[in-house]
Design a protein around this motif. Structure first.
Motif, PDB file in Angstrom:
ATOM      1  N   SER A 232      46.260  26.676  28.319  1.00  0.00           N
ATOM      2  CA  SER A 232      47.066  27.570  27.478  1.00  0.00           C
ATOM      3  C   SER A 232      47.332  28.934  28.113  1.00  0.00           C
ATOM      4  N   SER A 233      46.806  29.152  29.305  1.00  0.00           N
ATOM      5  CA  SER A 233      46.847  30.497  29.901  1.00  0.00           C
ATOM      6  C   SER A 233      48.155  30.814  30.627  1.00  0.00           C
ATOM      7  N   ARG A 234      49.041  29.833  30.749  1.00  0.00           N
ATOM      8  CA  ARG A 234      50.321  30.004  31.447  1.00  0.00           C
ATOM      9  C   ARG A 234      50.124  30.512  32.873  1.00  0.00           C
ATOM     10  N   GLY A 235      49.015  30.107  33.470  1.00  0.00           N
ATOM     11  CA  GLY A 235      48.766  30.451  34.863  1.00  0.00           C
ATOM     12  C   GLY A 235      48.216  31.840  35.097  1.00  0.00           C
ATOM     13  N   LEU A 236      48.050  32.623  34.046  1.00  0.00           N
ATOM     14  CA  LEU A 236      47.477  33.958  34.223  1.00  0.00           C
ATOM     15  C   LEU A 236      46.026  33.837  34.704  1.00  0.00           C
ATOM     16  N   PRO A 237      45.590  34.751  35.547  1.00  0.00           N
ATOM     17  CA  PRO A 237      44.183  34.721  35.971  1.00  0.00           C
ATOM     18  C   PRO A 237      43.246  34.820  34.772  1.00  0.00           C
ATOM     19  N   LEU A 238      42.200  34.010  34.802  1.00  0.00           N
ATOM     20  CA  LEU A 238      41.152  34.028  33.783  1.00  0.00           C
ATOM     21  C   LEU A 238      39.868  34.500  34.463  1.00  0.00           C
ATOM     22  N   VAL A 239      39.374  35.660  34.072  1.00  0.00           N
ATOM     23  CA  VAL A 239      38.169  36.212  34.682  1.00  0.00           C
ATOM     24  C   VAL A 239      37.006  35.968  33.728  1.00  0.00           C
ATOM     25  N   PHE A 240      36.034  35.214  34.181  1.00  0.00           N
ATOM     26  CA  PHE A 240      34.935  34.739  33.340  1.00  0.00           C
ATOM     27  C   PHE A 240      33.605  35.210  33.928  1.00  0.00           C
ATOM     28  N   PRO A 241      33.115  36.406  33.522  1.00  0.00           N
ATOM     29  CA  PRO A 241      31.756  36.792  33.920  1.00  0.00           C
ATOM     30  C   PRO A 241      30.771  35.889  33.177  1.00  0.00           C
ATOM     31  N   VAL A 242      30.004  35.136  33.917  1.00  0.00           N
ATOM     32  CA  VAL A 242      29.226  34.055  33.315  1.00  0.00           C
ATOM     33  C   VAL A 242      27.820  34.529  32.939  1.00  0.00           C
ATOM     34  N   TYR A 261      38.413  32.400  37.566  1.00  0.00           N
ATOM     35  CA  TYR A 261      37.478  33.130  38.422  1.00  0.00           C
ATOM     36  C   TYR A 261      36.160  33.303  37.667  1.00  0.00           C
ATOM     37  N   MET A 262      35.191  32.477  38.008  1.00  0.00           N
ATOM     38  CA  MET A 262      33.870  32.593  37.411  1.00  0.00           C
ATOM     39  C   MET A 262      33.029  33.511  38.292  1.00  0.00           C
ATOM     40  N   ILE A 263      32.580  34.624  37.724  1.00  0.00           N
ATOM     41  CA  ILE A 263      31.871  35.636  38.491  1.00  0.00           C
ATOM     42  C   ILE A 263      30.539  35.958  37.821  1.00  0.00           C
ATOM     43  N   GLU A 264      29.687  36.659  38.537  1.00  0.00           N
ATOM     44  CA  GLU A 264      28.406  37.081  37.975  1.00  0.00           C
ATOM     45  C   GLU A 264      28.629  38.158  36.920  1.00  0.00           C
ATOM     46  N   PRO A 265      27.638  38.359  36.022  1.00  0.00           N
ATOM     47  CA  PRO A 265      27.766  39.443  35.039  1.00  0.00           C
ATOM     48  C   PRO A 265      28.044  40.776  35.717  1.00  0.00           C
ATOM     49  N   LEU A 266      28.849  41.589  35.058  1.00  0.00           N
ATOM     50  CA  LEU A 266      29.257  42.879  35.616  1.00  0.00           C
ATOM     51  C   LEU A 266      28.489  44.023  34.967  1.00  0.00           C
ATOM     52  N   GLY A 267      28.443  45.149  35.660  1.00  0.00           N
ATOM     53  CA  GLY A 267      27.921  46.360  35.061  1.00  0.00           C
ATOM     54  C   GLY A 267      28.834  46.838  33.946  1.00  0.00           C
ATOM     55  N   TYR A 268      28.339  47.761  33.165  1.00  0.00           N
ATOM     56  CA  TYR A 268      29.074  48.270  32.005  1.00  0.00           C
ATOM     57  C   TYR A 268      30.425  48.856  32.402  1.00  0.00           C
ATOM     58  N   LEU A 269      30.442  49.678  33.422  1.00  0.00           N
ATOM     59  CA  LEU A 269      31.679  50.375  33.810  1.00  0.00           C
ATOM     60  C   LEU A 269      32.715  49.406  34.368  1.00  0.00           C
TER      61      LEU A 269
END
Length: 366
Positions: A232-242, A261-269
């Motif tokens: 359903s994303s119409r090809g837009l990047p999906l950023v997934f901090p896992v 894009y499955m990535i590690e958890p991010l800092g608050y900022l």
């Protein structure tokens, strides 16, 4: 006489809520208030990205005490926190135990404090989802049954407390300390590494966060959710901090898509930089629905209930349930440009911690 307040922080959501309270106490100390605080980190979240980096980025001082109670089952963790905090109070009894949010640390320290005849102040009191399958709901109910001072974020929370028989003079509608943190750090948000690597542009990607058991514990359910989100994303990047609990499940699934894009958890900022500039957020988190509301970012919540109904009635959040089939219509509404603009709830103005500390000064000096 100097009054000692224990500030309890244990898990990632707590840190955003406690940081402005620390600052507000320091400001009142400079004005001559006879308050002293003791920052106690229970250790419930002990991963660097889930804990230490938040202290650094939010300017929270190093904890005075770290109970080191990370790991184990919920019961094991609660027991370790309770034993550790009881020992702290045996060595020096505080005048008030201030807990925030609805995590295991919140409940565990509240129980210990009241058994040791220490009053409890609960920041974010009164919120309810009505869903007893959520550990957080149990934590809220137990904590509020022990609380002396109820600091609330909304009139919805006030009504829940009144229904439970809490006296009006113990309910203090002050606003949302997590929004205090958001507003004071917004000009410090910083671009995460994924921004350039994925070629992200403002308003042209979607942030995904999923961690609740109803969505991630069954591989087939999580796979179906992600498949529909991708489709359903119409090809837009999906950023997934896992979230750490989700990593283990995803490792067995082999889900891949060129725009995921499955990535590690991010800092608050870094995380809030992503949220602020995104087209939308798909989440099952409660706190993120508050942040998206203030930043006017469309939010699709994959849950059957919410303890923060003001994010729906006032803000930018829509609750769609946990059926993956609900994703596509919500995404269609988003892409059609018909998503509601939303407004900001009353007293979510960045001054909540100041109001809380003003009340504490009054109550503890009387």
């Amino acid at each position: 006489m100097i009054k000692l307040i224990d500030l309890i922080a244990g898990a990632r959501p707590n840190f955003m809520k406690i940081a402005p309270i620390v600052d507000a106490i320091k400001a009142r100390q400079q004005e001559g208030a006879t308050l002293r605080y003791r920052l106690i980190h229970t250790g419930q979240h002990y991963d660097q990205n889930m804990s230490a980096s938040f202290f650094e980025q939010l300017g929270i001082p190093d904890p005075d005490i770290n109970l080191g109670a990370g790991g184990g089952t919920q019961a094991e963790q609660a027991a370790a926190i309770m034993m550790g905090y009881e020992n702290v109070l045996r060595q020096e009894r505080s005048d008030l135990c201030m807990v925030v949010g609805d995590v295991t640390s919140t409940m565990a320290c509240s129980i210990v404090a009241r058994k040791m005849l220490v009053d409890v102040a609960h920041v974010e009191a009164g919120i309810r989802s009505g869903d007893w399958t959520m550990p957080e709901e149990i934590n809220r109910i137990v904590t509020d049954s022990l609380t002396s001072y109820f600091f609330t974020t909304s009139e919805f929370a006030n009504r829940n407390l009144r229904k439970n028989g809490v006296a009006e003079d113990r309910i203090f509608f002050v606003g949302n300390t997590m929004i205090d943190s958001l507003l004071r750090n917004m000009d410090r948000f910083r671009k995460p590494e994924i921004w350039d690597r994925a070629g992200l542009e403002p308003g042209s990607y979607i942030v995904v966060t999923l961690h609740r058991p109803a969505n991630v514990d069954e591989e087939s359910k999580l796979k179906e959710l992600l498949d529909v989100i991708i489709f359903s994303s119409r090809g837009l990047p999906l950023v997934f901090p896992v979230h750490p609990r989700t990593v283990k499940i995803l490792q067995n699934m082999g889900i891949q898509a060129p725009n995921l894009y499955m990535i590690e958890p991010l800092g608050y900022l870094e995380f809030n930089y992503l949220v602020k500039h995104s087209k939308a957020v798909i989440t099952d988190s409660g706190g993120i629905t508050e942040e998206t509301t203030v930043m006017h970012v469309p939010c699709i919540t994959v849950r059957d209930n919410t303890e923060r109904p003001e994010t729906i009635s006032i803000g930018t959040n829509e609750l769609i349930g946990t059926d993956p089939r609900a994703i596509a219509p919500a995404m269609e509404k988003l892409f059609s440009g018909n998503w509601k603009k939303g407004d900001i709830p009353e007293k979510w103005d960045g001054k909540t911690a100041e109001r809380i500390v003003d009340i504490l000064v009054s109550k503890l000096s009387s």
